[in-house]
Scaffold this motif. Structure first.
Motif, PDB file in Angstrom:
ATOM      1  N   MET B 203       0.830  -1.199   0.000  1.00  0.00           N
ATOM      2  CA  MET B 203       0.000   0.000   0.000  1.00  0.00           C
ATOM      3  C   MET B 203       0.871   1.258   0.000  1.00  0.00           C
ATOM      4  SD  MET B 203      -3.147  -1.318   0.282  1.00  0.00           S
ATOM      5  CE  MET B 203      -4.225  -0.063   0.916  1.00  0.00           C
ATOM      6  N   ALA B 207      -0.108   0.968  -4.196  1.00  0.00           N
ATOM      7  CA  ALA B 207      -0.993  -0.033  -4.786  1.00  0.00           C
ATOM      8  C   ALA B 207      -2.376   0.094  -4.142  1.00  0.00           C
ATOM      9  CB  ALA B 207      -0.435  -1.437  -4.554  1.00  0.00           C
ATOM     10  N   THR B 208      -3.418  -0.196  -4.921  1.00  0.00           N
ATOM     11  CA  THR B 208      -4.767  -0.187  -4.347  1.00  0.00           C
ATOM     12  C   THR B 208      -4.955  -1.477  -3.555  1.00  0.00           C
ATOM     13  OG1 THR B 208      -5.708  -1.325  -6.225  1.00  0.00           O
ATOM     14  CG2 THR B 208      -5.648   1.068  -6.341  1.00  0.00           C
ATOM     15  N   ARG B 209      -6.092  -1.562  -2.880  1.00  0.00           N
ATOM     16  CA  ARG B 209      -6.365  -2.778  -2.123  1.00  0.00           C
ATOM     17  C   ARG B 209      -6.435  -3.999  -3.019  1.00  0.00           C
ATOM     18  NH1 ARG B 209      -9.502  -2.020   3.150  1.00  0.00           N
ATOM     19  NH2 ARG B 209      -8.663  -0.053   3.853  1.00  0.00           N
ATOM     20  N   GLU B 211      -5.034  -4.359  -5.975  1.00  0.00           N
ATOM     21  CA  GLU B 211      -3.704  -4.686  -6.485  1.00  0.00           C
ATOM     22  C   GLU B 211      -2.894  -5.397  -5.414  1.00  0.00           C
ATOM     23  OE1 GLU B 211      -3.482  -0.937  -9.594  1.00  0.00           O
ATOM     24  OE2 GLU B 211      -2.731  -0.725  -7.565  1.00  0.00           O
TER      25      GLU B 211
END
Ligand code: ATP
Ligand code: MG
Lengths: 344, 316, 276
Positions: B203, B207-209, B211
């Motif tokens: 994170m 990165a998104t959740r 990803e």
């Protein structure tokens, strides 16, 4: 002196408390699940009238019943088909087999449009449907015997019991009687290799009924009692005398009445000649050993014999209330006579 | 002096208890191995007359005929494996993504009750699943789902042919629902166990959740998820009553999933009580032996896959 | 009676990293205004207002549990991942409130990177670790990824040690190498601010020295915020030092000033090791 009295009182009190429990002998039986509803009610009533006997019946299936009986772990067994020569050979002693209940197998179906008076089938067309030779509902052989009925251009889904059962035995016995091809290709048995490409197996009467009810274009066979309880659509079947009719208690009784010389080796009552007979029917058989030696065994065997005799005769009135078909008088006599051969 | 002897005594005692512990561990392991071996031997002995009569043909023949005493198990092996594969593919998909959702995305107020509900499914007796499958799921599949699949993907042989309510497809879905709790419960634990620091690292790199889930958490959890699937698959392979109620019980191999089929366990359940001839009983026991072997084989293949496919991937 | 205190870290000029004597004070890159952080009912950060300059290293010091990590994690919205945490007040990046409406926390973290106390490389290869961020942000070209990888590893002073084994597992590296890998991984996404939570706490002196050199070098391009328990480290690498105590920021100022003339008694006590 006083002390003895007290002891005596205590003893008699104990006797009072223990007495009913001690006196009631529990007899055990195992086998056919088909007769279980009838047996449960019959044995319950029997115990109500004879407080010294209770019967514990385990509906584990005819095969299991025969096995337990062979190993003498139960007092009596019950099977939808009498024991065959092989099974008899394996018994530790000679046994007596008596007809104890009578049942019919009805044909049920599911079609999108209602057919007045019900679908009509001849014995041959039923056999050919189950052989897969008549594969569509609008087959000319079906439209011919069902004039005016709206039969769809759809495949016929043939539903059968997937579990080994006396019902299947009786049904395939019937098909073997009316179709040489069935007899040679498939044969008679509690489980068979179903030849129709569109065959589907359902477990138990519920499974077959459920599959038929949900599958438009299907046909199946279930016990008579089940058809009544579940208000299923019945097909009319032509009997050997050429009459069309539904499976009814009366039709089954008529079929049974045509066979007077019923024996455990000649027991089939399918496709009988009676004018009003329903052609797919059969007996359930109970069995116990012919001789008992030890006094304790003898007294037990006597109780078993009495229970079975009552069930095969007076108890048959209960069969009627449960959508079984009461044994005809003649068959009740046969049962009584066979039971009387038991030496106790 | 005294204290020294005391110490010695203490040491020795701990060694003895170690020995007891080891004995216990070996004993339990040995017992377990003995039970499995005993089971195998018993099944083998019980099926010896069938093995003797049919030999290898038992595995290749498609005929199951109790009237003529001719027995072949190929359709049942096929039905067992395919219904379980359908189940594990569906349950794996739903279970893993469901678990991922529950752990990482669902608001707490939703996650807790939902997780509880899913795990409750595991406590439902199989006969209930069977009844539900027969009376509710099968009609829906037959009326809507299967015609839809046939219309869209009818060019695939697996979706062709007449649509029965009871089929390999229905059985696969019922089994999938039955094993989803196993997959999802274990996956949830495994995902939660993937170190929080890896999650945070990802994170922190922006990165998104999703990803993070797809690139860090799930890859880190593959071995565990795979284990969950193998466990679930074991249950699917051996499931008897629910399968029996919805699969159509037909010993035939069809290309289409919409056709009825049969499983090893179902035949045994259906026919064992009414089987009387020795050869018949023996053939049924051989089906049990096959089920045992199939389960072992599936587990073995899964193990090999973990070693060969997953291990190097992890290090790469 | 305690002996008059001397600041050992500042007297030995050799120990301190060379730093131009009087740079003009750079503009602030990030700033907090009245920042409060709560864990449920617990008030962990209390009204902290602090400015973090660009191209400088800001150090956060204070006894264990005083809220340094909590503060740091508020700077890149890491608390979003902790359900029980709640942040109030404002945190700005180049004047924009990162907690403001319409702000994407993922973008915030993209621009404000973080290095953790314990090295946490992914269980992947060294190469995959470094290019993780760029890949996530859509870089597909392999040539480009290789370049990024080399550049970042060089910057993180790790290149020479790993250039021959980029495809072997990152877990096979030593602790110090792993931490530098994590820094390289962070550099690869080209953030504007790098937050470091005790980046050298688990390392031996040699590895620590390498990390410190690295941090000092980073100030050329980034705003760096570092949490540390080591006075030496703060003194050596930071331009600015802020002292935290029980969730409050007690004192902030140029490092040399904070260490030589703390204005608050509690700061002095902490620095001289008289408590905590
Ligand atoms: N997730 C959490 N839930 C509740 N309380 C927390 C949580 N994380 C931290 N705290 C509390 O907040 C306070 C500040 O914690 P924080 O981790 O920021 O301290 P720290 O200054 O980084 O300490 P250290 O130097 O030991 O790392 C502590 O009292 C801690 O117990
Ligand atoms: Mg901390």
């Amino acid at each position: 002196m006083k002390r003895v009295n007290v002891l005596g009182a205590a003893l008699s009190f104990a006797a009072l408390v223990v007495a009913p429990a001690l006196a009631a002998t529990q007899l055990t039986g195992a086998g056919s699940s088909f007769v279980n509803p009838f047996f449960s009610k019959a044995f319950y009533e029997y115990s109500a009238a004879h407080s010294d006997v209770t019967v514990n019946y385990q509906p584990i299936g005819s095969g299991g019943g025969i096995q337990q009986f062979t190993q003498r772990t139960v007092d009596f067994g019950a099977s939808d088909v009498p024991m065959n020569a092989d099974e008899i050979k394996r018994l530790p002693a000679s046994a007596v087999q008596v007809p104890i209940a009578l049942g019919g197998v009805a044909v049920t179906y599911n079609l999108p449009s209602f057919i007045k008076g019900g679908l009509k089938l001849t014995r041959e067309t039923l056999a050919d449907i189950y052989l897969g030779k008549i594969a569509k509902w609008n087959d000319p052989r079906l439209t011919k015997i069902n004039p005016g009925a709206e039969l769809p251009d759809a495949p016929i889904i043939v539903v059968h019991r997937s579990d080994g059962s006396g019902t299947t035995y009786i049904f395939t016995d019937f098909l073997s009687h009316v179709s040489g091809e069935w007899k040679s290709k498939v044969g008679t048995g509690k489980s068979v290799e179903w030849p129709a490409p569109s065959a589907v197996g359902g477990k138990g009467n519920d499974g077959v009924a459920g599959a038929v009810r949900q599958t438009s274009g299907s046909i199946g066979y279930v016990e008579l009692a089940y058809v009544h309880e579940n208000k299923m659509t019945q097909a009319q079947l032509q009997n050997a005398a050429g009459r069309f009719g539904f499976c009814t208690g009366r039709g089954v009784a008529a079929a049974a009445a045509t066979k007077l010389n019923l024996t455990p080796t000649d027991f089939s009552i399918v496709d009988t000649k009676g004018e009003t007979a329903w052609p797919i029917a059969g007996y359930t058989w109970a069995f116990m050993y012919r001789e008992y030696q030890k006094p304790e065994e003898k007294s037990r065997a006597k109780m078993v014999r009495d229970v079975l005799e009552w069930t095969a005769t007076s108890g048959q009135r209960i069969a009627g209330t449960l959508d079984y078909v009461p044994l005809p008088e003649s068959v009740q006599e046969i049962a009584k006579k066979s039971l009387s051969e038991i030496k106790v | 002096m005294q204290s020294e002897s005391h110490e010695q005594l203490h040491l020795r005692r701990s060694r003895i208890s170690d020995r007891w512990f080891m004995a216990g561990v070996y004993g339990a392991t040995g017992l377990f191995v003995a039970i499995v071996a005993g089971l195998f031997v018993e099944l083998y002995a019980g099926s010896s007359s069938s093995i003797h009569a049919f030999g290898f043909k038992f595995l290749t023949s498609s005929h199951w005929n109790p009237v003529t005493n001719q027995f072949g198990a190929l359709p049942m092996i096929y039905g067992t494996v395919v219904s379980s594969l359908i189940a594990i593919v569906l349950a794996g998909f739903v279970g893993v993504f469901g678990a991922a959702y529950l752990v990482e995305f669902a608001p707490r107020a939703v996650a807790r009750p939902l997780a509880f509900l899913i795990e409750l499914l595991a406590a439902v007796p199989s006969v209930i699943f069977g009844l539900w499958g027969l009376f509710i799921l099968a009609p829906v599949l037959r009326a809507y789902v299967e015609p839809f699949l046939q219309a869209k993907f009818g060019f695939l042989p697996i979706f062709q042919g007449f649509i029965f309510g009871s089929s390999l497809f229905t059985a696969g879905i019922v089994l999938a629902i039955m094993i989803v709790p196993t997959v999802s419960a274990i996956t949830r634990d495994v995902i939660a166990a993937v170190a929080r620091e890896h999650r945070e690292a990802s994170m922190a790199l922006g990165a998104t959740r999703w990803e993070t889930m797809a690139r860090v958490i799930l890859p880190g959890a593959t071995t565990g998820i795979f284990g969950a699937c193998v466990l679930a698959l074991g249950r699917a392979l051996g499931e008897t009553i629910a399968t029996t109620m919805v699969i159509g019980n037909k010993p035939a191999i069809a290309a289409s999933l919409f056709q009825p089929a049969y499983t090893l366990a179902s035949v045994i359940a259906n026919e064992f009580t009414e089987a009387t001839s020795d050869l018949y009983v023996s053939a049924l026991i051989e089906l049990g032996l096959l089920l045992f072997v199939v389960s072992l084989a599936v587990n073995g293949i899964a193990r090999v896959l973990t070693w060969t496919v997953l291990r190097p991937a992890k290090a790469r | 009676m305690p002996a008059p205190y001397q600041f050992p870290y500042l007297v030995g000029g050799a120990e301190t990293l060379a730093r131009p004597a009087s740079e003009p004070r750079p503009p602030s890159k990030m700033a907090t205004d009245g920042l409060n952080v709560f864990y449920g009912q617990f008030h962990a950060i209390k009204h902290v207002t602090l400015s973090l300059p660009d191209r400088r290293v800001s150090a956060l010091i204070g006894p264990s549990g005083c809220g340094k990590s909590t503060f740091l994690r508020a700077l890149n919205r890491m608390h979003d991942l902790t359900p029980e945490a709640r942040v109030e007040g404002s945190v700005t990046l180049d004047g924009t409130d990162i907690y403001g409406p319409g702000i994407d926390p993922v973008e915030v973290r993209h621009r404000i990177g973080m290095v953790f106390q314990r090295a946490n490389p992914f269980p992947k290869s060294i190469f995959e670790n470094v290019v993780f961020g760029p890949k996530v942000h859509g870089e597909r070209r392999h040539r480009e990824l290789i370049e990024i990888c080399e550049r970042s590893l060089v910057k993180a002073a790790l290149w020479d040690e790993v250039k021959d084994r980029l495809n072997s597992s990152a877990l096979g590296l030593s602790g110090g190498q792993q931490q530098r890998l994590c820094i390289a991984r962070q550099l690869a996404v080209e953030p504007e601010v790098i937050l470091m939570d005790e980046p050298a706490s688990a390392l031996d002196p040699l590895a620590t020295a390498k990390i410190e050199d690295l941090i000092f070098a980073l100030r050329r391009d980034y705003a760096v915020v570092i949490v540390t328990h080591s006075m030496q480290q703060a003194a050596r690498v930071s331009d600015l030092t802020s002292f935290f105590l029980l969730g409050e920021m007690i004192e902030t100022g140029p490092t040399a000033e904070v260490f030589t003339h703390p204005t608050d008694r509690r700061t002095e006590d902490y620095i001289t090791g008289r408590f905590g």
